[in-house]
Design a protein around this motif. Sequence first.
Motif, PDB file in Angstrom:
ATOM      1  N   GLN A  51     -12.303  10.134  81.596  1.00  0.00           N
ATOM      2  CA  GLN A  51     -11.909   9.309  82.729  1.00  0.00           C
ATOM      3  C   GLN A  51     -11.639  10.237  83.918  1.00  0.00           C
ATOM      4  OE1 GLN A  51     -11.419   5.813  82.414  1.00  0.00           O
ATOM      5  NE2 GLN A  51     -12.143   5.906  80.300  1.00  0.00           N
ATOM      6  N   GLU A  52     -11.417   9.646  85.070  1.00  0.00           N
ATOM      7  CA  GLU A  52     -11.075  10.446  86.243  1.00  0.00           C
ATOM      8  C   GLU A  52      -9.568  10.674  86.248  1.00  0.00           C
ATOM      9  OE1 GLU A  52     -12.528   8.741  89.798  1.00  0.00           O
ATOM     10  OE2 GLU A  52     -14.633   8.854  89.213  1.00  0.00           O
ATOM     11  N   MET A  53      -9.138  11.744  85.592  1.00  0.00           N
ATOM     12  CA  MET A  53      -7.721  12.026  85.480  1.00  0.00           C
ATOM     13  C   MET A  53      -7.169  12.546  86.805  1.00  0.00           C
ATOM     14  SD  MET A  53      -6.977  13.732  81.776  1.00  0.00           S
ATOM     15  CE  MET A  53      -5.257  13.810  82.244  1.00  0.00           C
ATOM     16  N   VAL A  54      -5.955  12.112  87.121  1.00  0.00           N
ATOM     17  CA  VAL A  54      -5.258  12.602  88.304  1.00  0.00           C
ATOM     18  C   VAL A  54      -4.357  13.753  87.882  1.00  0.00           C
ATOM     19  CG1 VAL A  54      -3.626  12.019  90.113  1.00  0.00           C
ATOM     20  CG2 VAL A  54      -5.316  10.328  89.366  1.00  0.00           C
ATOM     21  N   GLY A  55      -4.435  14.875  88.570  1.00  0.00           N
ATOM     22  CA  GLY A  55      -3.614  16.019  88.224  1.00  0.00           C
ATOM     23  C   GLY A  55      -4.425  17.111  87.547  1.00  0.00           C
ATOM     24  N   SER A  56      -3.706  18.077  86.993  1.00  0.00           N
ATOM     25  CA  SER A  56      -4.353  19.299  86.507  1.00  0.00           C
ATOM     26  C   SER A  56      -4.190  19.539  85.011  1.00  0.00           C
ATOM     27  CB  SER A  56      -3.784  20.506  87.264  1.00  0.00           C
ATOM     28  OG  SER A  56      -3.964  20.363  88.661  1.00  0.00           O
ATOM     29  N   LEU A  57      -3.582  18.603  84.283  1.00  0.00           N
ATOM     30  CA  LEU A  57      -3.378  18.813  82.855  1.00  0.00           C
ATOM     31  C   LEU A  57      -4.696  18.953  82.107  1.00  0.00           C
ATOM     32  CD1 LEU A  57      -0.375  16.463  81.966  1.00  0.00           C
ATOM     33  CD2 LEU A  57      -0.415  18.955  82.026  1.00  0.00           C
ATOM     34  N   ALA A  58      -5.743  18.256  82.577  1.00  0.00           N
ATOM     35  CA  ALA A  58      -7.047  18.374  81.933  1.00  0.00           C
ATOM     36  C   ALA A  58      -7.579  19.800  82.027  1.00  0.00           C
ATOM     37  CB  ALA A  58      -8.040  17.390  82.559  1.00  0.00           C
ATOM     38  N   ASN A  59      -7.223  20.512  83.103  1.00  0.00           N
ATOM     39  CA  ASN A  59      -7.649  21.900  83.251  1.00  0.00           C
ATOM     40  C   ASN A  59      -6.980  22.803  82.218  1.00  0.00           C
ATOM     41  OD1 ASN A  59      -9.206  21.149  85.444  1.00  0.00           O
ATOM     42  ND2 ASN A  59      -7.585  21.604  86.922  1.00  0.00           N
ATOM     43  N   LEU A  60      -5.706  22.511  81.921  1.00  0.00           N
ATOM     44  CA  LEU A  60      -5.024  23.263  80.875  1.00  0.00           C
ATOM     45  C   LEU A  60      -5.708  23.047  79.526  1.00  0.00           C
ATOM     46  CD1 LEU A  60      -1.209  22.760  81.608  1.00  0.00           C
ATOM     47  CD2 LEU A  60      -2.511  24.878  81.766  1.00  0.00           C
ATOM     48  N   TYR A  61      -6.048  21.796  79.262  1.00  0.00           N
ATOM     49  CA  TYR A  61      -6.721  21.454  78.012  1.00  0.00           C
ATOM     50  C   TYR A  61      -8.046  22.204  77.901  1.00  0.00           C
ATOM     51  CZ  TYR A  61      -8.086  18.396  74.117  1.00  0.00           C
ATOM     52  OH  TYR A  61      -8.459  17.896  72.880  1.00  0.00           O
ATOM     53  N   GLN A  62      -8.812  22.190  78.993  1.00  0.00           N
ATOM     54  CA  GLN A  62     -10.106  22.862  79.007  1.00  0.00           C
ATOM     55  C   GLN A  62      -9.940  24.376  78.848  1.00  0.00           C
ATOM     56  OE1 GLN A  62     -13.137  21.081  79.354  1.00  0.00           O
ATOM     57  NE2 GLN A  62     -14.006  23.033  78.676  1.00  0.00           N
ATOM     58  N   SER A  63      -8.881  24.920  79.412  1.00  0.00           N
ATOM     59  CA  SER A  63      -8.638  26.359  79.310  1.00  0.00           C
ATOM     60  C   SER A  63      -8.410  26.782  77.862  1.00  0.00           C
ATOM     61  CB  SER A  63      -7.425  26.747  80.160  1.00  0.00           C
ATOM     62  OG  SER A  63      -7.669  26.491  81.527  1.00  0.00           O
ATOM     63  N   ILE A  64      -7.646  25.959  77.130  1.00  0.00           N
ATOM     64  CA  ILE A  64      -7.411  26.269  75.719  1.00  0.00           C
ATOM     65  C   ILE A  64      -8.709  26.180  74.928  1.00  0.00           C
ATOM     66  CG2 ILE A  64      -6.195  25.536  73.629  1.00  0.00           C
ATOM     67  CD1 ILE A  64      -3.970  24.486  75.455  1.00  0.00           C
ATOM     68  N   GLU A  65      -9.519  25.150  75.221  1.00  0.00           N
ATOM     69  CA  GLU A  65     -10.803  25.011  74.538  1.00  0.00           C
ATOM     70  C   GLU A  65     -11.691  26.232  74.770  1.00  0.00           C
ATOM     71  OE1 GLU A  65     -12.331  20.510  73.741  1.00  0.00           O
ATOM     72  OE2 GLU A  65     -12.625  21.300  75.750  1.00  0.00           O
ATOM     73  N   ASN A  66     -11.690  26.738  75.989  1.00  0.00           N
ATOM     74  CA  ASN A  66     -12.585  27.843  76.348  1.00  0.00           C
ATOM     75  C   ASN A  66     -12.060  29.209  75.915  1.00  0.00           C
ATOM     76  OD1 ASN A  66     -14.244  25.966  77.558  1.00  0.00           O
ATOM     77  ND2 ASN A  66     -13.439  26.317  79.613  1.00  0.00           N
ATOM     78  N   LEU A  67     -10.770  29.285  75.595  1.00  0.00           N
ATOM     79  CA  LEU A  67     -10.165  30.566  75.256  1.00  0.00           C
ATOM     80  C   LEU A  67     -10.706  31.074  73.924  1.00  0.00           C
ATOM     81  CD1 LEU A  67      -8.018  32.529  76.377  1.00  0.00           C
ATOM     82  CD2 LEU A  67      -6.359  31.381  74.887  1.00  0.00           C
ATOM     83  N   ASN A  68     -11.142  32.315  73.893  1.00  0.00           N
ATOM     84  CA  ASN A  68     -11.676  32.914  72.669  1.00  0.00           C
ATOM     85  C   ASN A  68     -10.577  33.040  71.622  1.00  0.00           C
ATOM     86  OD1 ASN A  68     -12.509  35.280  70.809  1.00  0.00           O
ATOM     87  ND2 ASN A  68     -14.377  34.853  71.973  1.00  0.00           N
ATOM     88  N   ASP A  69     -10.946  32.792  70.358  1.00  0.00           N
ATOM     89  CA  ASP A  69      -9.964  32.825  69.268  1.00  0.00           C
ATOM     90  C   ASP A  69      -9.297  34.189  69.124  1.00  0.00           C
ATOM     91  OD1 ASP A  69     -10.360  30.193  68.610  1.00  0.00           O
ATOM     92  OD2 ASP A  69     -11.859  30.604  67.061  1.00  0.00           O
TER      93      ASP A  69
END
Length: 247
Positions: A51-69
């Motif tokens: 969805q079109e989320m308002v705010g930046s929490l989705a960016n935090l979520y994406q950052s964790i997904e992209n972070l190397n193990d």
Amino acid sequence: MAESSTISLKLLIDTHGKRVLFAEAGKDFIDFLFRILSLPVGTIINLLRKQEMVGSLANLYQSIENLNDSYIQPNQTKDALLKPVSPVSGSVPLLAINDAPAAAVKKFYRCTCSQFAAFVSDDQRAVCPNCSRKMTTSMSYVAPPGGQQVSDEGGFVKGVVTYMVMDDLVVSPLSTISSITLLNKFNVKEVSSLEEKVVNFGVDEAVKLLNASLQSKKVLTDVFLEGMIGIKQWQFANAFERGNLDS
């Protein structure tokens, strides 16, 4: 609940005001609404990312997904944040079909040096301070007496009544008096402007409702009336079906 399953709702719509006054709903829908309060933030973001989320929490979520193990602590996993387990037990209509992992059953272990364990661990790799052996013998948890009786219905609310859900998600048991009071509250003068509409509430609507509940005070209207051809056109079609149009 299977992904194709839906819940049936009856909406009372003010066609002149272009709004949903309230919905008549059963236990399943109310359990779903109340269970939203127990969803971890990570689960909510995962559901709403498309969805079109308002705010930046989705960016935090994406950052964790992209972070190397390789940057994650060895005793931690990404799923602990990306797919957290809700602390409330029981099945969740609609949102339960998503990828949140099932809550693991807590297990405890002791060593084999004594029948009566002086030391207990929740990790089989632990070493007993008494005999220096690994604590690998499983133990059974015994619940305390006097626990509350569990209903066969499950969920949060009882299913013996019909509930009223307002446009802003205020929930109460449905009654004739409360319905009349509501019409007076919203200054509905013409009963002819009211329309009943039965709708299906499925996974798509559940995600839309979750998104709208974080941003709006007219959640049911946003979910069920938005995207229609237009309330006037819809009212026109209903009148045509009833044969009430003037020639």
